[in-house]
Design a protein around this motif. Structure first.
Motif, PDB file in Angstrom:
ATOM      1  N   UNK A 607       0.844  -1.197   0.000  1.00  0.00           N
ATOM      2  CA  UNK A 607       0.000   0.000   0.000  1.00  0.00           C
ATOM      3  C   UNK A 607       0.876   1.243   0.000  1.00  0.00           C
ATOM      4  N   UNK A 608       0.295   2.323  -0.519  1.00  0.00           N
ATOM      5  CA  UNK A 608       0.924   3.629  -0.429  1.00  0.00           C
ATOM      6  C   UNK A 608       0.074   4.521   0.465  1.00  0.00           C
ATOM      7  N   UNK A 609       0.688   5.098   1.490  1.00  0.00           N
ATOM      8  CA  UNK A 609       0.026   6.095   2.317  1.00  0.00           C
ATOM      9  C   UNK A 609       0.583   7.474   1.948  1.00  0.00           C
ATOM     10  N   UNK A 610      -0.207   8.494   2.178  1.00  0.00           N
ATOM     11  CA  UNK A 610       0.140   9.838   1.711  1.00  0.00           C
ATOM     12  C   UNK A 610       0.107  10.812   2.888  1.00  0.00           C
ATOM     13  N   UNK A 611       1.194  11.577   3.017  1.00  0.00           N
ATOM     14  CA  UNK A 611       1.272  12.604   4.059  1.00  0.00           C
ATOM     15  C   UNK A 611       1.341  13.973   3.388  1.00  0.00           C
ATOM     16  N   UNK A 612       0.447  14.904   3.781  1.00  0.00           N
ATOM     17  CA  UNK A 612       0.389  16.207   3.097  1.00  0.00           C
ATOM     18  C   UNK A 612       1.551  17.102   3.464  1.00  0.00           C
ATOM     19  N   UNK A 613       1.869  18.024   2.538  1.00  0.00           N
ATOM     20  CA  UNK A 613       2.858  19.071   2.749  1.00  0.00           C
ATOM     21  C   UNK A 613       2.143  20.406   2.568  1.00  0.00           C
ATOM     22  N   UNK A 614       2.351  21.314   3.511  1.00  0.00           N
ATOM     23  CA  UNK A 614       1.574  22.560   3.567  1.00  0.00           C
ATOM     24  C   UNK A 614       2.534  23.745   3.555  1.00  0.00           C
ATOM     25  N   UNK A 615       2.171  24.781   2.749  1.00  0.00           N
ATOM     26  CA  UNK A 615       2.935  26.033   2.742  1.00  0.00           C
ATOM     27  C   UNK A 615       2.704  26.769   4.052  1.00  0.00           C
ATOM     28  N   UNK A 616       3.784  27.101   4.752  1.00  0.00           N
ATOM     29  CA  UNK A 616       3.672  27.704   6.085  1.00  0.00           C
ATOM     30  C   UNK A 616       3.099  29.112   6.009  1.00  0.00           C
ATOM     31  N   UNK A 617       3.442  29.873   4.971  1.00  0.00           N
ATOM     32  CA  UNK A 617       2.998  31.270   4.906  1.00  0.00           C
ATOM     33  C   UNK A 617       1.502  31.392   4.671  1.00  0.00           C
ATOM     34  N   UNK A 618       0.927  30.501   3.835  1.00  0.00           N
ATOM     35  CA  UNK A 618      -0.490  30.619   3.471  1.00  0.00           C
ATOM     36  C   UNK A 618      -1.361  29.508   4.017  1.00  0.00           C
ATOM     37  N   UNK A 619      -0.760  28.423   4.482  1.00  0.00           N
ATOM     38  CA  UNK A 619      -1.554  27.286   4.935  1.00  0.00           C
ATOM     39  C   UNK A 619      -2.124  26.463   3.805  1.00  0.00           C
ATOM     40  N   UNK A 620      -1.736  26.768   2.544  1.00  0.00           N
ATOM     41  CA  UNK A 620      -2.264  26.024   1.409  1.00  0.00           C
ATOM     42  C   UNK A 620      -1.558  24.682   1.284  1.00  0.00           C
ATOM     43  N   UNK A 621      -2.306  23.674   0.835  1.00  0.00           N
ATOM     44  CA  UNK A 621      -1.756  22.334   0.579  1.00  0.00           C
ATOM     45  C   UNK A 621      -0.999  22.374  -0.743  1.00  0.00           C
ATOM     46  N   UNK A 622       0.303  22.042  -0.724  1.00  0.00           N
ATOM     47  CA  UNK A 622       1.138  22.171  -1.917  1.00  0.00           C
ATOM     48  C   UNK A 622       1.591  20.826  -2.453  1.00  0.00           C
ATOM     49  N   UNK A 623       1.313  19.722  -1.780  1.00  0.00           N
ATOM     50  CA  UNK A 623       1.734  18.424  -2.297  1.00  0.00           C
ATOM     51  C   UNK A 623       1.594  17.352  -1.232  1.00  0.00           C
ATOM     52  N   UNK A 624       1.915  16.109  -1.632  1.00  0.00           N
ATOM     53  CA  UNK A 624       1.900  14.975  -0.707  1.00  0.00           C
ATOM     54  C   UNK A 624       3.140  14.136  -0.941  1.00  0.00           C
ATOM     55  N   UNK A 625       3.529  13.369   0.079  1.00  0.00           N
ATOM     56  CA  UNK A 625       4.620  12.406  -0.048  1.00  0.00           C
ATOM     57  C   UNK A 625       4.047  11.002   0.057  1.00  0.00           C
ATOM     58  N   UNK A 626       4.398  10.149  -0.937  1.00  0.00           N
ATOM     59  CA  UNK A 626       3.934   8.765  -0.942  1.00  0.00           C
ATOM     60  C   UNK A 626       4.887   7.917  -0.110  1.00  0.00           C
ATOM     61  N   UNK A 627       4.331   7.166   0.857  1.00  0.00           N
ATOM     62  CA  UNK A 627       5.130   6.339   1.765  1.00  0.00           C
ATOM     63  C   UNK A 627       4.672   4.892   1.655  1.00  0.00           C
ATOM     64  N   UNK A 628       5.641   3.966   1.521  1.00  0.00           N
ATOM     65  CA  UNK A 628       5.348   2.550   1.310  1.00  0.00           C
ATOM     66  C   UNK A 628       4.936   1.897   2.629  1.00  0.00           C
ATOM     67  N   UNK A 629       3.873   1.095   2.567  1.00  0.00           N
ATOM     68  CA  UNK A 629       3.412   0.335   3.725  1.00  0.00           C
ATOM     69  C   UNK A 629       3.181  -1.122   3.303  1.00  0.00           C
ATOM     70  N   UNK A 630       3.534  -2.062   4.211  1.00  0.00           N
ATOM     71  CA  UNK A 630       3.370  -3.504   3.956  1.00  0.00           C
ATOM     72  C   UNK A 630       2.547  -4.072   5.104  1.00  0.00           C
ATOM     73  N   UNK A 631       1.244  -4.204   4.916  1.00  0.00           N
ATOM     74  CA  UNK A 631       0.368  -4.654   6.017  1.00  0.00           C
ATOM     75  C   UNK A 631       0.766  -6.011   6.593  1.00  0.00           C
ATOM     76  N   UNK A 632       1.295  -6.898   5.751  1.00  0.00           N
ATOM     77  CA  UNK A 632       1.612  -8.240   6.244  1.00  0.00           C
ATOM     78  C   UNK A 632       2.801  -8.220   7.206  1.00  0.00           C
ATOM     79  N   UNK A 633       3.730  -7.268   7.046  1.00  0.00           N
ATOM     80  CA  UNK A 633       4.910  -7.160   7.909  1.00  0.00           C
ATOM     81  C   UNK A 633       4.918  -5.767   8.544  1.00  0.00           C
ATOM     82  N   UNK A 634       3.955  -5.508   9.405  1.00  0.00           N
ATOM     83  CA  UNK A 634       3.850  -4.187  10.021  1.00  0.00           C
ATOM     84  C   UNK A 634       5.040  -3.865  10.911  1.00  0.00           C
ATOM     85  N   UNK A 635       5.652  -4.889  11.472  1.00  0.00           N
ATOM     86  CA  UNK A 635       6.746  -4.651  12.406  1.00  0.00           C
ATOM     87  C   UNK A 635       8.082  -4.408  11.699  1.00  0.00           C
TER      88      UNK A 635
END
Length: 852
Positions: A607-635
């Protein structure tokens, strides 16, 4: 006499070299080709000079006619502009253009070529037409300058229609104002409604009249029908005005009908009659053809004059084109003659080559074939084959060279045998000889039951020496280390250089304790400084030990496990380490995980999970980072999964899977009107393979995702491992339009000035500095300095690990660009991210509404 001459020629052929023979034939062929070339060049020059003269004359005529066309076009354009906007500047421009056209015509009449082509009468017609055009244009501009002369109906509009319209509306407004101030009742409301109805009908009639005037000006197509429709509308609205006025006259008897209303009604009745009679007069002017006085002059005189001038200019251009066609025809005839000559020359050359080949076959190929067969026999040891007697100087030299070659082959074979089994730089045994001696040690140990050990070692900081001081210093370091190892070890031991800074030591009849002791001595021996060019160089080593039969019973297994032990020593800062299965990446549990990893991304269980990135000056959402997740081997951490994939060759398909899923998710969000760049991490392996940019480009093209929506994050240490190769790959990715970012900045040893050479747009400060910046002043200094330096170099800064509002506020004070962390949102699935984005938008809207 003839026989004597033939005999002398044969003697010369036998004694002369092949070079002399072929030089004579080449001179004969060259002389023939040169004569043909000179003859051809003479005719081409004659045709070229004639064609050049014609081209110069045509170009001169075309240049003058082009200038004349520009003057005529400028006259026509300025005259049209004057008709629309009659200013003195346009009048002067028309006169200036006509005078320039007359001057250009005189210049064209003075050229020789037009007179030769019979164009004198055409030029006279152009000159006469320009004179007539000058007179007609002046008359037209005089008419256009006088509005009454140009447009007889204008006075009627200004003096009758406009005042009547204004007085009618004024009377209505006075009556309505008085009615508004009086006490309202049913009778007054009826009177007011009638006045308002009269006002509406009057405005509709005036609007229809304006449309009539616009259609009269020819702005719309189908002018006549439009004029009739507009006149019909005017009549209908006028009738409606009269009916309304008649109803108002009927209401005059009521006491609520005031004195001002009575006066307004009389004025309205009078102005309605005056306005409609003026309209009838206006319409009759149009129907009698006196609407505009400049149209007949334009249609009957000026437009035919322009058409005559253009026709004559086209006639001149046609004659120029005919002359050009004649030149092309002449060149075609010349080309045909040249082609025939070239074919004759080619036939002569082919005949010469055929004769030369026969001669070459008899004098060269046949003797060389005999000599080749004899050389093959000699190569197989059959020296009884007699070599052919030399018939020329070259054959004799070839036989001498063959005899010398036979002597050198044996000497070279001995040298190659040594080079095949030894390293060229240090003279130590290479991998091939080491494998041979290990095979012998395996056989002896299996027979006698004695153990032996294999040591794998490489040098630390050697790459730094190589890159800083040059390869020649690195070579001297390797030679010195080879001498020390050779002097330290026993004669029965084998020291081999496997390549680069990697060495191996084979210790026959040696157990693990003895091997550890020898490894310690090796480390101590190499720990002494190496003096080269008055410089003291220090080199450390990491040694891995594998023993037979404890750690393996074949060469490949022992080498691999000695490598594993060496990397354990390197990673833990040890001088040497003995192999242990606990540290082996190829253990049973690790192999099971590798098998399941391959199965998981082939069956979309990752699975891919997504964490948002926000511009500090305006609070606008400027992008996301895709992070790899493996449910079968959570540890299991993501870094461990990536490392395992790199070591087992799964990183390539895993990287493609992650990029494809991220791009597919972007397309899915795009259909929901969510357009956000997605950041993906690239591992060290990706920067060591030159085709990564091509693979990513193919995925972007296949899915149709613009490259600016893909951002690749590369760790600082990954780039420093091979800076030149990393810069080359990153440059190719950047040229494709892909955004690049440096991840975990601050954990490596590079400077921002060095990273400026890389085609990156932003850096991400490692979370270890950001999360502790409020408690640790050193971390705060690092964060602030990084932000300032990055901004000076034109880079944006992303802060990772923003966990609290206090950290957010501090980053805002430090002018950081973008934030990412649990304070904003934790990594989440694509579906949850869509819900989070919707909830966030609703909260921001509510906040904005409350603040408003």
């Amino acid at each position: 006499m003839a026989r004597t001459t033939t005999s002398r020629f044969s003697t010369w052929l036998n004694r002369s070299s092949l070079r002399q023979r072929y030089l004579g034939a080449a001179l004969a062929v060259s002389a023939t080709i040169l004569a043909a070339s000179l003859y051809t060049d003479y005719h081409i020059r004659q045709a070229q000079e004639r064609s050049t003269r014609n081209i110069e004359h045509r170009n001169q005529v075309q240049l003058v006619t082009r200038s004349l066309r520009n003057d005529v076009w400028g006259t026509e354009y300025a005259l049209q502009a004057f008709i629309l906007t009659p200013t003195a500047w346009y009048r002067e421009t028309v006169q200036l253009r006509i005078r320039s056209a007359l001057t250009t015509t005189e210049k064209l009449q003075g050229l020789e070529w037009p007179q030769q082509q019979g164009l004198g009468r055409t030029l006279d017609e152009i000159d006469h037409a320009l004179l007539e055009l000058s007179s007609a244009a002046n008359r037209l501009m005089d008419i256009r300058s006088d509005v009454e002369q140009l447009f007889p109906a204008a006075r009627l509009m200004d003096e009758t229609l406009a005042p009547a319209r204004t007085e009618f509306l004024t009377a209505v407004q006075l009556a309505l104002q008085e009615l508004e101030t009086a006490v309202p009742d049913a009778a007054r409301r009826e009177i007011r409604d009638e006045f308002e109805a009269a006002q509406l009908s009057w405005l509709q009639m005036v609007g229809a009249f304006r449309l009539y005037v616009v259609r009269q000006a020819g702005i719309y197509s189908d002018t006549e029908k439009g004029l009739n429709d507009a006149a019909h509308d005017i009549s209908l609205h006028h009738g409606q005005v009269l009916k309304t006025l008649e109803r108002l006259h009927q209401l005059r008897s009521q006491p609520q009908f005031s004195l001002q209303a009575t006066e307004s009604l009389e004025q309205m009745t009078r102005n309605a009659s005056v306005w409609y009679r003026a309209f009838e007069r206006f319409r009759s002017l149009r129907q009698t053809g006196h609407w505009r006085a400049d149209f007949p002059l334009i249609k009957d005189e000026i437009q035919p004059l322009f058409a005559s001038i253009w026709d004559n200019l086209d006639h001149i251009d046609a004659r120029v084109e005919e002359a050009a066609v004649r030149d092309v025809t002449h060149w075609s005839a010349l080309t045909h003659n040249l082609r025939n000559g070239i074919m004759l020359l080619v036939a002569l050359v082919l005949i010469t080559f055929a004769v030369g080949y026969i001669f070459f076959q008899r004098t060269v190929l046949s003797p060389l074939s005999t000599l080749t067969r004899a050389m093959n026999q000699v190569a197989h040891g059959q020296y009884q084959e007699r070599l052919p007697a030399p018939r020329n100087r070259e054959t004799r030299n070839l036989l001498d060279a063959f005899q010398h070659m036979q002597h050198m082959i044996e000497q070279r074979q001995n040298e190659l045998r040594h080079q095949t089994l030894h390293d060229g730089l240090t003279g130590l045994p290479n991998r091939l000889l080491l494998n041979d001696r290990m095979q012998q040690a395996l056989l002896i140990s299996a027979r006698d039951g004695n153990p032996f050990c294999l040591l794998m070692m490489d040098l630390d900081r050697f790459k730094e020496i190589n890159d800083t001081l040059g390869h020649h210093v690195g070579d001297e370091v390797l030679r010195e280390i080879s001498r020390r190892l050779h002097d330290l070890l026993r004669r029965s031991d084998t020291v081999a250089r496997l390549g680069g800074d990697e060495f191996a030591v084979l210790l026959p009849e040696t157990g693990i304790p003895e091997a550890q002791a020898i490894a310690g001595k090796i480390a101590q021996c190499l720990d002494r400084a190496i003096s080269i060019n008055d410089q003291q160089l220090l080199v450390d080593t990491s040694i891995g030990i594998a023993a037979y039969p404890d750690h393996g019973s074949d060469i490949d297994t022992l080498v691999k496990r000695a490598d594993v032990a060496m990397y354990v020593a390197k990673n833990n800062g040890l001088t040497h380490s003995v192999y242990s299965s606990e540290h082996d990446p190829h253990s049973v549990s690790r192999l099971a995980m590798i098998s399941e990893l391959r199965h998981s991304f082939q069956h979309d269980e990752l699975e891919l999970h997504y964490q948002p990135k926000v511009a500090i000056s305006s609070g606008e959402l400027v992008g996301v980072e895709a992070l790899l997740r493996w449910p079968r081997w959570n540890d299991v951490s993501t870094d461990y999964i990536i490392t395992t994939a790199e070591q087992t060759g799964l990183i390539r398909p895993l990287t493609q899977w992650v990029i494809r899923r991220a791009l597919e998710q972007h397309l899915a969000w795009q259909r929901l009107n969510i357009n956000l760049p997605i950041a993906i991490n690239l591992s060290t392996w990706n920067l060591e393979h030159a085709d990564i940019d091509a693979n990513i480009g193919e995925l972007l093209d296949e899915l149709g995702v613009p490259p600016e929506y893909l951002e690749l994050e590369i760790t600082e240490n990954a780039m420093l491992k091979n800076p030149e190769r990393a810069q080359e790959i990153l440059q190719r990715l950047s040229q494709r339009g892909i955004r690049l970012s440096i991840d975990d900045y601050g954990t490596g040893f590079s400077s921002l000035a060095y990273l400026k050479q890389m085609p990156v747009r932003e850096i991400k400060i490692d979370r270890s500095f950001v999360s502790d910046m409020l408690e640790d002043e050193n971390d705060a200094v690092i964060v602030r300095s990084t932000i300032d330096l990055a901004h000076n170099l034109g880079l944006k800064v992303v802060a990772e690990g923003v966990e609290t509002a206090d950290i957010w506020d501090m980053l805002q004070i430090l002018d950081c660009d973008i934030a990412q962390g649990h304070y904003i949102a934790r990594p989440m699935s694509a579906a949850r991210f869509t819900d989070w984005l919707r909830e966030r938008a609703q909260k921001r809207a509510d906040t904005h509404q409350d603040s408003a």
